[in-house]
Design a protein around this motif. Structure first.
Motif, mmCIF file in Angstrom:
data_model
loop_
_atom_site.group_PDB
_atom_site.id
_atom_site.type_symbol
_atom_site.label_atom_id
_atom_site.label_comp_id
_atom_site.label_asym_id
_atom_site.label_seq_id
_atom_site.Cartn_x
_atom_site.Cartn_y
_atom_site.Cartn_z
ATOM 1 N N LEU A 117 0.831 -1.203 0.000
ATOM 2 C CA LEU A 117 0.000 0.000 0.000
ATOM 3 C C LEU A 117 0.867 1.255 0.000
ATOM 4 C CD1 LEU A 117 -2.741 1.421 0.221
ATOM 5 C CD2 LEU A 117 -2.559 1.185 2.715
ATOM 6 N N LEU A 118 1.882 1.279 0.855
ATOM 7 C CA LEU A 118 2.781 2.432 0.924
ATOM 8 C C LEU A 118 3.475 2.646 -0.418
ATOM 9 C CD1 LEU A 118 4.241 4.637 2.518
ATOM 10 C CD2 LEU A 118 5.923 2.909 3.218
ATOM 11 N N GLY A 119 3.985 1.556 -0.993
ATOM 12 C CA GLY A 119 4.667 1.674 -2.282
ATOM 13 C C GLY A 119 3.744 2.163 -3.377
ATOM 14 N N THR A 120 2.500 1.647 -3.403
ATOM 15 C CA THR A 120 1.544 2.033 -4.441
ATOM 16 C C THR A 120 1.155 3.501 -4.308
ATOM 17 O OG1 THR A 120 0.654 -0.220 -4.444
ATOM 18 C CG2 THR A 120 -0.680 1.481 -5.481
ATOM 19 N N VAL A 121 0.863 3.935 -3.093
ATOM 20 C CA VAL A 121 0.487 5.342 -2.863
ATOM 21 C C VAL A 121 1.622 6.277 -3.282
ATOM 22 C CG1 VAL A 121 -0.021 7.059 -1.092
ATOM 23 C CG2 VAL A 121 -1.179 4.846 -1.043
ATOM 24 N N LEU A 122 2.847 5.927 -2.914
ATOM 25 C CA LEU A 122 3.987 6.769 -3.267
ATOM 26 C C LEU A 122 4.257 6.761 -4.769
ATOM 27 C CD1 LEU A 122 6.442 6.029 -0.320
ATOM 28 C CD2 LEU A 122 5.084 8.091 -0.712
ATOM 29 N N MET A 134 18.440 -5.456 -10.273
ATOM 30 C CA MET A 134 19.085 -5.605 -8.980
ATOM 31 C C MET A 134 18.332 -6.602 -8.106
ATOM 32 S SD MET A 134 20.058 -1.625 -8.182
ATOM 33 C CE MET A 134 20.659 -1.997 -6.556
ATOM 34 N N VAL A 135 17.006 -6.462 -8.047
ATOM 35 C CA VAL A 135 16.199 -7.372 -7.232
ATOM 36 C C VAL A 135 16.251 -8.778 -7.805
ATOM 37 C CG1 VAL A 135 13.854 -7.908 -6.496
ATOM 38 C CG2 VAL A 135 14.674 -5.564 -6.395
ATOM 39 N N PHE A 136 16.168 -8.887 -9.135
ATOM 40 C CA PHE A 136 16.174 -10.204 -9.778
ATOM 41 C C PHE A 136 17.498 -10.922 -9.525
ATOM 42 C CE2 PHE A 136 16.847 -13.014 -13.445
ATOM 43 C CZ PHE A 136 15.677 -13.766 -13.402
ATOM 44 N N SER A 137 18.623 -10.215 -9.680
ATOM 45 C CA SER A 137 19.926 -10.843 -9.454
ATOM 46 C C SER A 137 20.101 -11.220 -7.991
ATOM 47 C CB SER A 137 21.049 -9.897 -9.896
ATOM 48 O OG SER A 137 20.999 -8.682 -9.169
ATOM 49 N N PHE A 163 16.774 -1.873 -0.026
ATOM 50 C CA PHE A 163 16.344 -2.046 -1.411
ATOM 51 C C PHE A 163 15.014 -1.333 -1.650
ATOM 52 C CE2 PHE A 163 19.075 -5.767 -2.704
ATOM 53 C CZ PHE A 163 19.488 -5.209 -3.908
ATOM 54 N N TYR A 164 14.090 -1.527 -0.730
ATOM 55 C CA TYR A 164 12.738 -0.952 -0.821
ATOM 56 C C TYR A 164 12.811 0.576 -0.868
ATOM 57 C CZ TYR A 164 7.830 -0.153 0.547
ATOM 58 O OH TYR A 164 6.521 0.257 0.613
ATOM 59 N N VAL A 165 13.577 1.149 0.040
ATOM 60 C CA VAL A 165 13.728 2.608 0.081
ATOM 61 C C VAL A 165 14.443 3.112 -1.171
ATOM 62 C CG1 VAL A 165 14.805 4.517 1.315
ATOM 63 C CG2 VAL A 165 13.699 2.678 2.599
ATOM 64 N N PHE A 166 15.444 2.357 -1.624
ATOM 65 C CA PHE A 166 16.191 2.761 -2.818
ATOM 66 C C PHE A 166 15.275 2.880 -4.029
ATOM 67 C CE2 PHE A 166 18.107 1.177 -6.773
ATOM 68 C CZ PHE A 166 18.983 2.217 -7.037
ATOM 69 N N ILE A 167 14.382 1.909 -4.225
ATOM 70 C CA ILE A 167 13.478 1.951 -5.382
ATOM 71 C C ILE A 167 12.572 3.172 -5.299
ATOM 72 C CG2 ILE A 167 11.524 0.793 -6.490
ATOM 73 C CD1 ILE A 167 12.821 -1.841 -5.960
ATOM 74 N N LEU A 168 12.042 3.452 -4.104
ATOM 75 C CA LEU A 168 11.176 4.622 -3.944
ATOM 76 C C LEU A 168 11.922 5.909 -4.295
ATOM 77 C CD1 LEU A 168 9.332 3.741 -0.605
ATOM 78 C CD2 LEU A 168 8.380 3.676 -2.905
ATOM 79 N N VAL A 169 13.129 6.055 -3.778
ATOM 80 C CA VAL A 169 13.918 7.265 -4.037
ATOM 81 C C VAL A 169 14.301 7.340 -5.515
ATOM 82 C CG1 VAL A 169 16.091 8.456 -3.530
ATOM 83 C CG2 VAL A 169 14.798 7.372 -1.681
ATOM 84 N N PHE A 170 14.643 6.203 -6.097
ATOM 85 C CA PHE A 170 15.043 6.127 -7.503
ATOM 86 C C PHE A 170 13.909 6.603 -8.412
ATOM 87 C CE2 PHE A 170 15.321 3.800 -11.523
ATOM 88 C CZ PHE A 170 16.630 4.053 -11.905
ATOM 89 N N ILE A 171 12.695 6.078 -8.192
ATOM 90 C CA ILE A 171 11.537 6.457 -9.013
ATOM 91 C C ILE A 171 11.191 7.924 -8.797
ATOM 92 C CG2 ILE A 171 9.078 6.025 -9.441
ATOM 93 C CD1 ILE A 171 10.937 3.830 -10.454
ATOM 94 N N TRP A 172 11.240 8.374 -7.552
ATOM 95 C CA TRP A 172 10.928 9.775 -7.256
ATOM 96 C C TRP A 172 11.891 10.708 -7.984
ATOM 97 C CZ3 TRP A 172 14.046 13.115 -4.079
ATOM 98 C CH2 TRP A 172 13.497 14.385 -3.928
#
Length: 477
Positions: free
Chosen positions: A159-164, A190-193, A238-247
């Motif tokens: 939910l947090l990821g989707t909202v952001l 990165m996640v897949f590897s 990893f989770y925080v990195f993806i959010l910051v990366f997309i932002w």
């Protein structure tokens, strides 16, 4: 219930818990898949929910019916099906949909890992607490509590990821370029590897652990004990990195677009200034003609008095040409719009486009001339661009008119168009076939101006003619 019966019952409860866990996991993923589908503007809402339902069915089938694919292949299949479910209902902007499928896979994988790792600590707390875990019945109950807690954490993370994602990406409705898609795929790779390396490590760890357990080597078992804390921290990062990366990526995109808009606004301002300068030049010429009128009349009178009729006619004709050259062809009620429409008329003549105008400027509606000239400039640019793609034997045309209905002032521009205009149901603007920088900004600017006057713009098509209607409300002070 004897010991054997109790073990059989406990085994059934574990199997039931596993099935329920997998079904709820699938339902949660399907729901958030439908939410992810609408991160970008996406068709009808029902289509997003159908895509989510199809994704849910696939996940339930995968989890509960032993549909096991080789390592890595299952991930590729899930991403591919996610893309197909999205693309099936809106066959446009395919790279957008591939990006969403990759992003959703990365998020789901991380959320699963985070919820699973933290669940180990929660289970240790539940089952290691003598006050809570004091009977076999309590153990079964705590088992289902741990499943529920795992699902709740998983849902909250998604939910947090989707909202952001909705907040970061916003109304970005252009397709993603191949280069940008490759760049945006980095978190997925990165996640897949990491997943592949973790799977190999876990297999090796399990085999080594089993060998040591059979050997009864307790010291060695403790030495290679699973470090859940480091893995949990790793997944959270990893989770925080993806959010910051997309932002960061889409914020840069937005700033770039704002710069393009600012550049276009600057060009429009310069164009308006140019119209004003030309208008001033025309008025200066008119004042000069008026100043010289007495002289011209004296010359004409002298020629007539001397009986030089032909010379008088030639002189009068030259005067008419002089007046016609300095006078705008169209009288709209405002000198700036006179110049704009007159220039567009001349442009149409050069391009072989039929041009008609019945435009009048409303003096008493309180509009800023800069806004009206902006609407006309953008509308004419789009209309002429469309006409230039029409075959000459089809007789391309542009017409502009305006009229008043109560407190509403309407501008209508109709132009020829080759093909069919596809309108986005949410934005009301044409769907863009390309992601060229600056494409469609003219319509967005017109829409912004219309909103300023509590109005809007509308597009319609009848045959090979497209009509843009701009509605503006009278300003009340």
């Amino acid at each position: 219930m004897n010991g054997y019966e109790w073990l059989a019952f406990a085994d059934k409860m574990v199997n039931l818990g596993t099935i329920l866990h997998n079904i709820f996991y699938s339902l949660i993923m399907g729901y958030f898949f439908s939410r992810f589908a609408r991160v970008f503007p996406y068709g009808k809402k029902v289509h997003a929910y159908i895509s989510g339902a199809l994704f849910t069915v696939y996940m339930i089938f995968t989890y509960n019916f032993g549909f096991d694919l080789p390592r890595g292949v299952g991930s590729v299949v899930r991403i591919g099906l996610g893309f197909l479910f999205l693309y099936a209902f809106e066959r446009e902007r395919p790279r957008q949909k591939l990006f969403l499928s990759l992003l959703f896979y990365a998020f789901v994988t991380l959320c699963l890992r985070i919820s699973s790792e933290q669940s180990l600590y929660f289970q240790d707390f539940l089952f290691g607490n003598a006050a809570l875990n004091n009977s076999p019945e309590r153990t079964i109950i705590l088992y289902f509590v741990s499943i529920a807690e795992d699902l709740i954490v998983f849902s909250v993370l998604l939910l947090l990821g989707t909202v952001l994602m909705h907040k970061f990406i916003g109304a970005y409705d252009e397709d993603i370029s191949p280069r940008d898609l490759l760049f945006l795929s980095l978190p997925f790779f990165m996640v897949f590897s990491e997943m592949m390396v973790y799977a190999e490590y876990y297999d090796m760890y399990s085999k080594y652990f089993k060998v040591l357990d059979n050997m009864g080597d307790t010291a060695a078992l403790e030495a290679i004990s699973y470090n859940s804390a480091s893995r949990l921290l790793n997944y959270l990062l990893f989770y925080v990195f993806i959010l910051v990366f997309i932002w960061c990526f889409f914020d840069i995109k937005r700033m770039t677009k704002e710069k393009v808009n600012a550049a276009i606004l600057k060009e429009q301002t310069l164009a308006l200034q140019d119209h004003v300068n030309k208008m001033e030049e025309k008025y200066a010429e008119i004042r000069s003609i008026r100043h010289d009128m007495n002289h011209h009349m004296e010359v004409l009178s002298a020629l007539i008095n001397e009986g030089k009729t032909e010379e008088a006619k030639d002189y009068l004709s030259s005067m008419e040409n002089l007046v016609r050259d300095v006078r705008p062809r169209f009288n709209t009620g405002n000198p700036v719009t006179d110049i704009i429409i007159s220039e567009r008329y001349e442009e149409a003549l050069r391009a072989g486009i039929e041009f008609t105008s019945d435009f009048l400027y409303p003096d008493d509606f309180g509009f800023e001339i800069f806004d009206i000239s902006g609407i006309l400039g953008n509308a004419f640019s789009n209309a002429f661009a469309a006409c230039k793609k029409v075959k000459a034997d089809s007789k391309p045309s542009v017409s502009v008119t305006s009229y008043i209905k109560g407190n509403a002032y309407l501008i209508e521009m109709t132009n020829s168009l080759e093909g069919v205009l596809e309108i986005d149901s949410e934005s009301g603007l044409p769907k863009r076939a390309s992601s060229e920088e600056g494409h469609g900004i003219g319509l967005q600017n017109m829409k912004s101006i219309a909103k300023k006057y509590s109005g809007d713009i509308f597009l319609s098509q009848e045959g090979n003619l497209v009509t843009l209607t701009v509605i503006l409300q009278k300003m009340t002070h």
